[in-house]
Motif scaffolding. Sequence first.
Motif, PDB file in Angstrom:
ATOM      1  N   TYR A 111      -1.566   4.206  -0.218  1.00  0.00           N
ATOM      2  CA  TYR A 111      -1.769   4.822   1.280  1.00  0.00           C
ATOM      3  C   TYR A 111      -3.147   4.551   1.933  1.00  0.00           C
ATOM      4  CZ  TYR A 111       2.861   6.746   0.583  1.00  0.00           C
ATOM      5  OH  TYR A 111       4.235   7.215   0.302  1.00  0.00           O
ATOM      6  N   ALA A 114       7.036   0.239  -9.271  1.00  0.00           N
ATOM      7  CA  ALA A 114       7.657   0.178  -7.921  1.00  0.00           C
ATOM      8  C   ALA A 114       9.258  -0.016  -7.907  1.00  0.00           C
ATOM      9  CB  ALA A 114       6.805  -0.808  -7.179  1.00  0.00           C
ATOM     10  N   THR A 166       9.494  -2.718 -12.221  1.00  0.00           N
ATOM     11  CA  THR A 166      10.379  -2.497 -11.169  1.00  0.00           C
ATOM     12  C   THR A 166      11.757  -2.513 -11.761  1.00  0.00           C
ATOM     13  OG1 THR A 166      11.157  -4.816 -10.278  1.00  0.00           O
ATOM     14  CG2 THR A 166       9.048  -3.804  -9.429  1.00  0.00           C
ATOM     15  N   ARG A 195      -1.987  -4.543  -4.899  1.00  0.00           N
ATOM     16  CA  ARG A 195      -1.122  -3.565  -4.490  1.00  0.00           C
ATOM     17  C   ARG A 195      -1.597  -2.720  -3.260  1.00  0.00           C
ATOM     18  NH1 ARG A 195      -3.982   1.259  -4.840  1.00  0.00           N
ATOM     19  NH2 ARG A 195      -2.124   2.333  -5.097  1.00  0.00           N
ATOM     20  N   GLN A 204      10.001  -2.899  -2.688  1.00  0.00           N
ATOM     21  CA  GLN A 204       8.440  -2.884  -2.120  1.00  0.00           C
ATOM     22  C   GLN A 204       7.564  -4.014  -2.387  1.00  0.00           C
ATOM     23  OE1 GLN A 204       8.362   0.768  -4.635  1.00  0.00           O
ATOM     24  NE2 GLN A 204       7.759   1.722  -2.758  1.00  0.00           N
ATOM     25  N   ARG A 205       8.459  -5.322  -2.802  1.00  0.00           N
ATOM     26  CA  ARG A 205       7.726  -6.435  -3.143  1.00  0.00           C
ATOM     27  C   ARG A 205       7.371  -7.212  -1.664  1.00  0.00           C
ATOM     28  NH1 ARG A 205       7.580 -11.253  -6.984  1.00  0.00           N
ATOM     29  NH2 ARG A 205       8.921 -10.019  -8.290  1.00  0.00           N
ATOM     30  N   MET A 206       6.161  -7.744  -1.608  1.00  0.00           N
ATOM     31  CA  MET A 206       5.676  -8.373  -0.509  1.00  0.00           C
ATOM     32  C   MET A 206       5.335  -9.540  -0.681  1.00  0.00           C
ATOM     33  SD  MET A 206       3.773  -5.133   1.317  1.00  0.00           S
ATOM     34  CE  MET A 206       4.563  -4.699   2.716  1.00  0.00           C
ATOM     35  N   VAL A 229       3.182   1.570  -2.854  1.00  0.00           N
ATOM     36  CA  VAL A 229       3.779   1.415  -1.554  1.00  0.00           C
ATOM     37  C   VAL A 229       4.225  -0.154  -1.309  1.00  0.00           C
ATOM     38  CG1 VAL A 229       3.739   1.600   1.025  1.00  0.00           C
ATOM     39  CG2 VAL A 229       2.575   3.350  -0.665  1.00  0.00           C
ATOM     40  N   GLY A 230       3.768  -0.981  -2.029  1.00  0.00           N
ATOM     41  CA  GLY A 230       3.902  -2.258  -1.999  1.00  0.00           C
ATOM     42  C   GLY A 230       3.037  -2.965  -2.950  1.00  0.00           C
ATOM     43  N   SER A 278       7.713   6.635  -0.328  1.00  0.00           N
ATOM     44  CA  SER A 278       8.747   5.738  -0.715  1.00  0.00           C
ATOM     45  C   SER A 278       8.403   5.629  -2.197  1.00  0.00           C
ATOM     46  CB  SER A 278       8.443   4.498   0.050  1.00  0.00           C
ATOM     47  OG  SER A 278       7.169   4.036  -0.012  1.00  0.00           O
ATOM     48  N   GLU A 279       7.181   6.289  -3.152  1.00  0.00           N
ATOM     49  CA  GLU A 279       7.201   5.919  -4.610  1.00  0.00           C
ATOM     50  C   GLU A 279       8.129   5.915  -5.303  1.00  0.00           C
ATOM     51  OE1 GLU A 279       2.353   7.099  -3.973  1.00  0.00           O
ATOM     52  OE2 GLU A 279       3.780   8.459  -4.836  1.00  0.00           O
TER      53      GLU A 279
END
Length: 158
Positions: free
Chosen positions: A103, A124, A147, A100, A128-130, A92-93, A26-27
């Motif tokens: 993997y 990103a 982003t 960050r 992908q923001r958490m 990834v997130g 998903s990068e």
Amino acid sequence: MAGTRLYARLMGLRGRTIAGYLPIGSEADPTNVMRVLSRDNRICVPVVTARGAPLRFREWWPGCALETGDFGVSVPTEGGWRVPDVVIVPLVGFDPDGGRLGYGGGFYDRTLAGMGDALVVGFALEAQRMPTLPQDRTDIRLPYIVTDAGVHAPGGAA
């Protein structure tokens, strides 16, 4: 759109060694930006040389021969080893504090810990923001993240 924002952030660079990456999963994909930046800069990509070791960076150019390396990542088959002064970091997130998620191998954390004053740019997609990510003492926070929605600067550096 994310690539356009990344290019806008880096387009003034000349004569630098820039580490991009060849995306997996998903990068966000920086390869078009790398292609354009290669006109005025030397581009390299990360190579895993040993588990538990920092990444090394091998020169990349548009159309160079690639092979599948560790973790299914494409790597150049030839070209010199480089020490980048700009590092585009895949995510990834990410969280609002510059945390960050990758993997899980710790390769970028080990690498960034030894990069000194290199310019580090997270790259990103906004999706992908958490809200928050757990952080260990060895996790390296990013000074800013580009982003498709904009540039996020947890420390106010943007």
